[in-house]
Design an enzyme around this catalytic site. Structure first.
Site, PDB file in Angstrom:
ATOM      1  N   GLY A 165      39.458  62.674 -14.704  1.00  0.00           N
ATOM      2  CA  GLY A 165      38.997  63.611 -15.735  1.00  0.00           C
ATOM      3  C   GLY A 165      39.376  65.020 -15.334  1.00  0.00           C
ATOM      4  O   GLY A 165      38.617  65.959 -15.490  1.00  0.00           O
TER       5      GLY A 165
ATOM      6  N   SER B 232      41.308  67.214 -16.437  1.00  0.00           N
ATOM      7  CA  SER B 232      41.491  68.316 -17.387  1.00  0.00           C
ATOM      8  C   SER B 232      40.160  68.791 -17.952  1.00  0.00           C
ATOM      9  O   SER B 232      40.114  69.702 -18.758  1.00  0.00           O
ATOM     10  CB  SER B 232      42.414  67.852 -18.526  1.00  0.00           C
ATOM     11  OG  SER B 232      41.971  66.600 -19.015  1.00  0.00           O
TER      12      SER B 232
ATOM     13  N   ASP C 219      36.189  70.276 -18.043  1.00  0.00           N
ATOM     14  CA  ASP C 219      35.626  71.570 -17.706  1.00  0.00           C
ATOM     15  C   ASP C 219      35.073  71.625 -16.293  1.00  0.00           C
ATOM     16  O   ASP C 219      35.325  72.559 -15.531  1.00  0.00           O
ATOM     17  CB  ASP C 219      34.486  71.835 -18.696  1.00  0.00           C
ATOM     18  CG  ASP C 219      34.534  73.256 -19.154  1.00  0.00           C
ATOM     19  OD1 ASP C 219      35.639  73.716 -19.506  1.00  0.00           O
ATOM     20  OD2 ASP C 219      33.476  73.903 -19.133  1.00  0.00           O
TER      21      ASP C 219
ATOM     22  N   LYS D 298      37.770  71.733 -13.682  1.00  0.00           N
ATOM     23  CA  LYS D 298      38.431  73.031 -13.558  1.00  0.00           C
ATOM     24  C   LYS D 298      37.522  74.078 -12.935  1.00  0.00           C
ATOM     25  O   LYS D 298      37.925  74.855 -12.091  1.00  0.00           O
ATOM     26  CB  LYS D 298      38.898  73.509 -14.944  1.00  0.00           C
ATOM     27  CG  LYS D 298      40.213  72.895 -15.369  1.00  0.00           C
ATOM     28  CD  LYS D 298      40.759  73.568 -16.613  1.00  0.00           C
ATOM     29  CE  LYS D 298      40.139  72.946 -17.849  1.00  0.00           C
ATOM     30  NZ  LYS D 298      40.772  73.391 -19.107  1.00  0.00           N
TER      31      LYS D 298
ATOM     32  N   LYS E 194      22.219  72.902  -3.245  1.00  0.00           N
ATOM     33  CA  LYS E 194      21.940  74.340  -3.220  1.00  0.00           C
ATOM     34  C   LYS E 194      21.355  74.734  -1.868  1.00  0.00           C
ATOM     35  O   LYS E 194      20.550  74.011  -1.290  1.00  0.00           O
ATOM     36  CB  LYS E 194      20.930  74.698  -4.312  1.00  0.00           C
ATOM     37  CG  LYS E 194      21.420  74.355  -5.698  1.00  0.00           C
ATOM     38  CD  LYS E 194      21.784  75.605  -6.450  1.00  0.00           C
ATOM     39  CE  LYS E 194      22.317  75.231  -7.815  1.00  0.00           C
ATOM     40  NZ  LYS E 194      23.295  76.175  -8.308  1.00  0.00           N
TER      41      LYS E 194
ATOM     42  N   HIS F  26      17.228  67.013 -11.497  1.00  0.00           N
ATOM     43  CA  HIS F  26      17.172  68.165 -10.590  1.00  0.00           C
ATOM     44  C   HIS F  26      15.758  68.478 -10.127  1.00  0.00           C
ATOM     45  O   HIS F  26      15.478  68.545  -8.937  1.00  0.00           O
ATOM     46  CB  HIS F  26      17.756  69.411 -11.267  1.00  0.00           C
ATOM     47  CG  HIS F  26      19.150  69.226 -11.769  1.00  0.00           C
ATOM     48  ND1 HIS F  26      20.077  68.472 -11.103  1.00  0.00           N
ATOM     49  CD2 HIS F  26      19.783  69.707 -12.862  1.00  0.00           C
ATOM     50  CE1 HIS F  26      21.226  68.496 -11.769  1.00  0.00           C
ATOM     51  NE2 HIS F  26      21.068  69.235 -12.849  1.00  0.00           N
TER      52      HIS F  26
ATOM     53  N   LYS G 231      16.346  76.159 -21.974  1.00  0.00           N
ATOM     54  CA  LYS G 231      17.559  76.910 -22.277  1.00  0.00           C
ATOM     55  C   LYS G 231      17.190  78.087 -23.160  1.00  0.00           C
ATOM     56  O   LYS G 231      16.129  78.095 -23.793  1.00  0.00           O
ATOM     57  CB  LYS G 231      18.530  76.027 -23.061  1.00  0.00           C
ATOM     58  CG  LYS G 231      19.217  74.967 -22.233  1.00  0.00           C
ATOM     59  CD  LYS G 231      20.129  74.133 -23.118  1.00  0.00           C
ATOM     60  CE  LYS G 231      20.928  73.149 -22.306  1.00  0.00           C
ATOM     61  NZ  LYS G 231      21.956  73.752 -21.458  1.00  0.00           N
TER      62      LYS G 231
END
Lengths: 586, 571
Positions: free
Chosen positions: A104, A106, A108, A111, A275, A333, A429
């Protein structure tokens, strides 16, 4: 040597470094092993002593347990301290290679996170000497096109610009691309051929990073494991969330994966566990005398796990809408952090010991009740001339979506340590701020001599330990203090450790740590199947109920502090959100 | 009700604080600081105790606990004219008076902490006019850096209320003349009188006798502030106390230990008792040792006459450090009232083992040349006998044999002419049992223990050393600090210890003053070793001026498996 690479020996293969670390642990004086970071890894050390062999036996590499050092790096395990000091000759002889295939490529995540993390590891000399990176995706692309694409997102750390371009070029030279279908064994066989060319005759270790939608996880795992597994080294697969939508689908996924992989090959990533401050949580608890005595229901009144983003789905709500904030943030998380926070002292720092303790916490928890959950969804809001869209204004989101973009929940751990202590989670969010933090509110001082200075509500002046995971990493303990002056006025001030002030070095991205861990076979920060099952069990009944009853989320304006329902939920357990008080500054 | 009280607060300060607490965050002479208007404040506290209005106001500002004042004459209702306070500085021309007492009084005046009606008198043998006294005082008055407004005005107003009376210390004449002048200034108001004895110890009793006989307040209180030294040993101290008590009641005696007025020493109890996170750790179960450290970076510098008579143990340890130790180690008092706190302190002192010679190291500084500059030895001081063996440095290990502290070494260290100037309390915690990270720490687990440091001066701070992961991909541990640096958090200047103590004395707050039985208990710990040192003429270990002190201190610490926290590479 720069301390970043204290963890990894420069230019050495993973196996070799493991053995070396083992050697360091056994022979080198404390200071030295400190530097090599060998002691970071009791597992690796144990492996060198043959203790861990059983665990790996018959897994990635059957030969490894029989003669670990020989197979992994062609060196006898009796490495002397001199050998250890002299890294270069060792690496020359080091014949094992690691190939990292980003499936995968390509996408997000690949990258933005994976390639940059790999480069950072390379820049800091943390990758084995012989490594190859492959991108795999459906689109046609040449190696150069991939390199172009990757190069756009590579950056050097602010504090280390030296030779950055050179390093980038060297790194890109080792990146290749292979295009193929995700469900085609044939295409993976082609990949295998290419990999073999790069690996030569050395021991080949292969890491597949599945940066793809969950519905093709199994296809890829099947094809890759059948046609592109390493023959003489290990093969590991990193999987990203979502790991199913509920207990059933998660179990189905696990079963599917296990048809082709054994448990030890599966690396379920939860990047929050990588983290810095989450890593530090165990250090704080277990290497300081002053915290552990306080770490129980006797002193802790409540624990808050807070995650907020200051943006919405912004046109990419397609995936999110099917999962919602509870699955996206809480069940993984926040719950993982909770487990780390609340677990009993493990027998050792070894992955299995830690994960055993985490599972115990999860299994001691009460499944979430609908009464103990508040959900919300952001609506549009106009502020200062700018209009922020509502969640359902997102084109990729159905108009009538009930998917929560905010949730608050109260959880309980019914064990001796935590009985009755509310663990409050909050995730959302499009809130007014972004951040992730753990807040530990302590009880009030019994028989407080200064009670008159506090007024009637003693709980407003309790101690609070805050671990700010991001942004602006910090640990601080709020204490009551006398305001300097002639009177006796008390004040809450902070015993503060602000990372930026204390540590000038940039903090590595969570993905770097996790990738390196996967290469080294360190499973501490990855989620085991039974952990995942236990986590889903807590949330599945609630998620079902929310969906079956079509419970409408409380709307809150974009950029606000979230629905007020969260306050009422907290109030029910006599808790006050620590992040929404006036004194709090981000 | 007393006019002073009315003017001083509730009408003005209180409402404004309640409505806008943030605008004056550090204003401290709040209603809670109830001094001269004692009758009023006590009344108020009583009437509103536990009622909604006081908790409302105190939650937004503060509450200074009600003082229980045993003063002889304040139970009577204040008279119509209100109360007045006269502060007589006996020994007004001395160094302490000039450098500390008058400036502290002015600071209190500047901050509106003195009652409306007050008079300051200087008393000494030298002939001086009021004007001359004012001139002398004005040279040392300063305004706080953060409050320069109207400073000159305020100074003038203050100086106008300063007067001088000359007289002998042992004659009643001078004091009866003073009494006459005081009466004049008091002008029929309820007179309260505070005498600050800033004089050598050999004339303490003379002054107390004369002043108490002829210049006591007739209807208000009369209090005496006494400075150290309080004797040289158990006997002389007992003798002094007996003599003082011939003329004064216990409640009239305010033995000052200015270290107890330091901000961080005051804060010690707040830290312990208003935070949940410290008290569980405050015992032998978790604390490995406690260190009380005092150092000066200068010697006697030509003023060794007094010091040579006493030595560092009497000058610093037996009082300042021991007092801090008692506050640190005491059990939770029943309340914050002075007697409750002092009761607990006495209990600590009485549980302590007498100090043995083996547990003490003494030192004396010698001359030292550094960078072309040479620093004199202690015995080079012309005011010091050349054969003096008076210690200018001492380290001692003391023990409290009670349930909480059994076996925990309390190490004290005090010295002059050292490399640094500081006073601090260091609490070293035990190591983590079964530490999971022991391999990261190496073989000496005690090196990586937590440490709580209260830096009393300079640069007030509290910090807790914790082990932390160094950010990065490896797992390196690092000792870092959870830090509270006062100068960063509190921009306001921290008041001098003398201001607090003077105000306390006026208010009859005895918490920070030393009671007679405390003093007895303190001397009982040190007297045997002091005697032995002198009888055996134990020679001090010499250390260079400006050094870290005699190495003997390290060996003493090593005896108890302790490492001095102030002399390690990371501080």
């Amino acid at each position: 040597m720069a301390y970043s690479c204290m963890r990894c020996s420069a230019g050495a293969g993973a196996g070799a470094s493991a053995v070396r670390r083992g050697a360091a642990a056994m022979r080198a004086p404390a200071a030295l092993s400190f530097v090599r970071c060998g002691l970071r890894r009791p597992a690796a050390a144990a492996a060198a002593k043959g203790v861990k062999a059983g665990m790996d036996a018959g897994v990635e590499n059957p030969a490894r347990s029989a003669a670990p050092s020989k197979v992994e790096n062609g060196l006898p395990s009796e490495i002397t301290l001199d050998d250890f000091e002299d890294l270069n000759p060792l690496s020359e002889n080091d014949e094992s290679t690691v190939t990292i295939t980003v499936v995968g490529a390509s996408g997000d995540l690949a990258k933005k996170k994976i390639f940059p993390a790999l480069f950072a590891l390379y820049y800091e000399d943390c990758l084995p000497k012989h490594f190859t990176i492959f991108g795999y995706a459906r689109s046609k692309m040449t190696d150069d096109e991939l390199r172009n694409m990757v190069s756009r997102t590579l950056t050097c750390r602010i504090d280390k610009r030296e030779n950055c371009n050179e390093k980038m070029e060297e790194f890109l030279k080792r990146c290749f691309y292979h295009s193929g279908q995700y469900d085609s064994e044939e295409h993976f066989r082609d990949l295998d051929k290419k990999l073999k060319q790069h690996e030569g005759s050395s021991v080949s270790n292969r890491l597949f990073y599945l940066s793809i939608p969950p519905n093709i996880f199994l296809d890829v795992v099947k094809c890759a494991s059948v046609s592109a597994s390493s023959v003489n080294g290990w093969t590991r697969v990193i999987v990203e969330k979502p790991f199913g939508r509920d207990s059933d689908s998660s179990a189905a996924l696990t079963r599917g994966l296990k048809q082709y992989l054994v448990e030890d090959q599966i690396f379920r990533i939860d990047h929050y566990l990588g983290k810095e401050l989450v890593e530090n949580l165990s250090v704080l608890r277990f290497s300081n005398l002053v915290f552990e005595p306080l770490w129980s229901r006797q002193y802790i009144r409540n624990v808050q796990l807070i995650f907020s983003e200051d943006f919405g789905t912004e046109g990419r709500g397609g995936y999110f809408d099917r999962y919602g904030i509870i699955r996206d943030i809480m069940q993984n998380h926040l719950l993982q952090i909770l487990a780390l926070f609340a677990m009993e002292t493990p027998i050792s720092l070894e992955a299995e010991d830690i994960r055993n303790e985490k599972v115990k916490v999860l299994r001691s928890m009460k499944p979430l009740q609908l009464d103990d959950v508040v959900i919300g969804q952001y609506k549009s809001h106009t502020k200062g001339g700018t209009t922020y869209p509502g969640y359902i204004d997102d084109k990729t989101v159905p108009n009538d979506s009930l998917t929560p973009t905010f949730a608050a929940a109260a959880l309980f751990i019914n064990n001796a340590r935590w009985d009755g202590v509310p663990f409050l989670m909050k995730a959302g969010k499009a809130l007014h701020t972004k951040g992730a933090e753990i807040r530990v509110q302590f009880r009030h001082v019994p028989g407080n001599l200064y009670k008159r200075s506090f007024g009637t509500d003693l709980d407003t002046a309790t101690n609070e330990l805050v671990i700010r995971v991001q942004p602006d990493e910090a640990i601080y303990l709020k204490i009551n203090n006398k305001i300097p002056g002639l009177g006796m006025r008390l004040d809450r001030s902070k015993l503060n450790l602000h990372y930026a002030a204390r540590y000038s070095k940039e903090i590595p991205d969570a993905y770097e740590r996790l990738l390196l861990d996967a290469i080294e076979g360190e499973r501490r920060l990855f989620i085991r199947s039974d952990e995942l099952d236990a986590a889903w069990e807590l949330f599945t009944p609630l998620l079902k109920e929310l969906e079956e009853k079509r419970i409408a989320p409380e709307l809150y304006p974009y950029g606000s502090r979230g629905p007020v329902g969260a306050h009422y939920l907290a109030a029910k357990y006599n808790v006050r959100w620590g992040d929404l008080t006036t004194e709090h500054k981000a | 009700m007393a006019a002073t009280g009315l003017r001083f607060r509730p009408g003005t300060v209180f409402p404004s604080r309640a409505t806008s607490p943030s605008t004056q965050p550090y204003h401290h002479c709040s209603p809670q600081r109830m001094h001269a208007a004692k009758g009023r404040c006590r009344l108020k506290a009583k009437s509103s105790n536990g009622r909604p209005q006081i908790s409302a106001s105190s939650s937004s500002s503060s509450f200074r606990d009600v003082v229980i004042d045993g003063g002889p004459s304040e139970d009577g209702a204040p008279e119509q004219g209100g109360a007045t306070v006269s502060i007589t500085v006996v020994g007004a021309s001395g160094d302490l008076a000039k450098k500390k007492i008058f400036p502290a009084l002015f600071a209190l005046f500047y901050e509106d902490c003195l009652p409306e009606h007050f008079t300051v008198f200087g008393y000494a043998r030298s002939k001086m006019s009021d004007e001359e006294l004012r001139n002398m005082i004005s040279l040392t008055l300063t305004c706080r850096i953060d409050q320069r407004e109207n400073c000159s005005d305020k100074m003038e107003q203050f100086l106008k209320r300063c007067f001088y009376q000359s007289g002998q210390y042992n004659l009643e004449e001078g004091f009866s003349e003073l009494d006459r002048k005081l009466k004049e200034k008091e002008a029929g108001k309820l007179p309260n009188r505070l005498f600050y004895l800033s004089i050598p110890p050999n004339i303490f009793v003379d002054v107390v006798r004369s002043a108490s006989r002829t210049a006591s307040s007739s209807s208000g209180w009369t209090r005496f502030i006494v400075e150290k030294p309080f004797g040289r040993d158990s006997e002389s101290s007992g003798e002094l106390t007996r003599s003082l008590k011939q003329y004064l009641d216990e409640e009239q005696i305010f033995r000052i230990d200015h270290y107890l007025g330091k901000e961080l020493v005051e804060n010690l109890s707040v830290l312990r008792f208003s935070n949940l996170v410290f008290e569980p750790l405050w015992s032998r179960n978790y604390i490995r040792n406690v260190q009380l450290i005092f150092s000066e970076d200068f010697g006697t510098e030509g003023r060794g006459g007094y010091f040579d008579n006493y030595g560092i143990i009497r000058d610093i340890m037996q009082n300042h450090l021991l007092q801090i130790l008692a506050l640190f180690a005491m059990e939770t008092p029943v309340s914050l009232a002075a007697e409750d706190i002092r009761n607990e302190k006495v209990k600590v002192l009485r549980s302590m083992r007498k100090l043995r010679l083996d547990d003490v190291v003494v030192g004396q500084y010698k001359g030292h040349s550094k960078g072309g500059k040479s620093y004199p030895a202690y015995v080079d001081d012309p005011t010091v006998p050349s054969g003096s063996i008076t210690p200018t440095f001492a380290a001692a290990a003391v023990f409290i044999d009670n349930a909480r502290w059994d076996g925990v070494p309390f190490l004290m260290k005090a010295g002059k002419a050292l490399h640094t100037r500081r006073a601090e309390i260091r609490v070293q915690f035990r190591r983590v049992p079964g530490n999971l990270y022991r391999r990261n720490i190496g073989t000496d687990l005690d090196k990586a223990t937590n440490e709580l440091v209260l830096r009393v001066q300079p640069d007030e701070a509290i910090y807790l050393k914790i082990n932390n992961k160094v950010p990065g991909l490896g797992m390196r541990l690092d000792s870092s600090e959870l830090n509270l640096l006062y100068s960063e958090r509190y921009r306001r200047e921290i008041p001098d210890a003398y201001e607090r103590l003077l105000l306390d004395a006026m208010e009859g707050e005895r918490r920070l003053f030393i009671r007679s039985d405390e003093l007895d208990a303190a001397w009982a710990i040190f007297t045997p070793v002091l005697r032995e040192l002198e009888e055996r003429r134990v020679a001090p270990e010499l250390y260079p001026y400006g050094s870290r002190g005699p190495v003997g201190a390290h060996y003493l610490a090593a005896n108890y498996n302790v490492r001095w926290g102030d002399i390690s590479s990371d501080t």
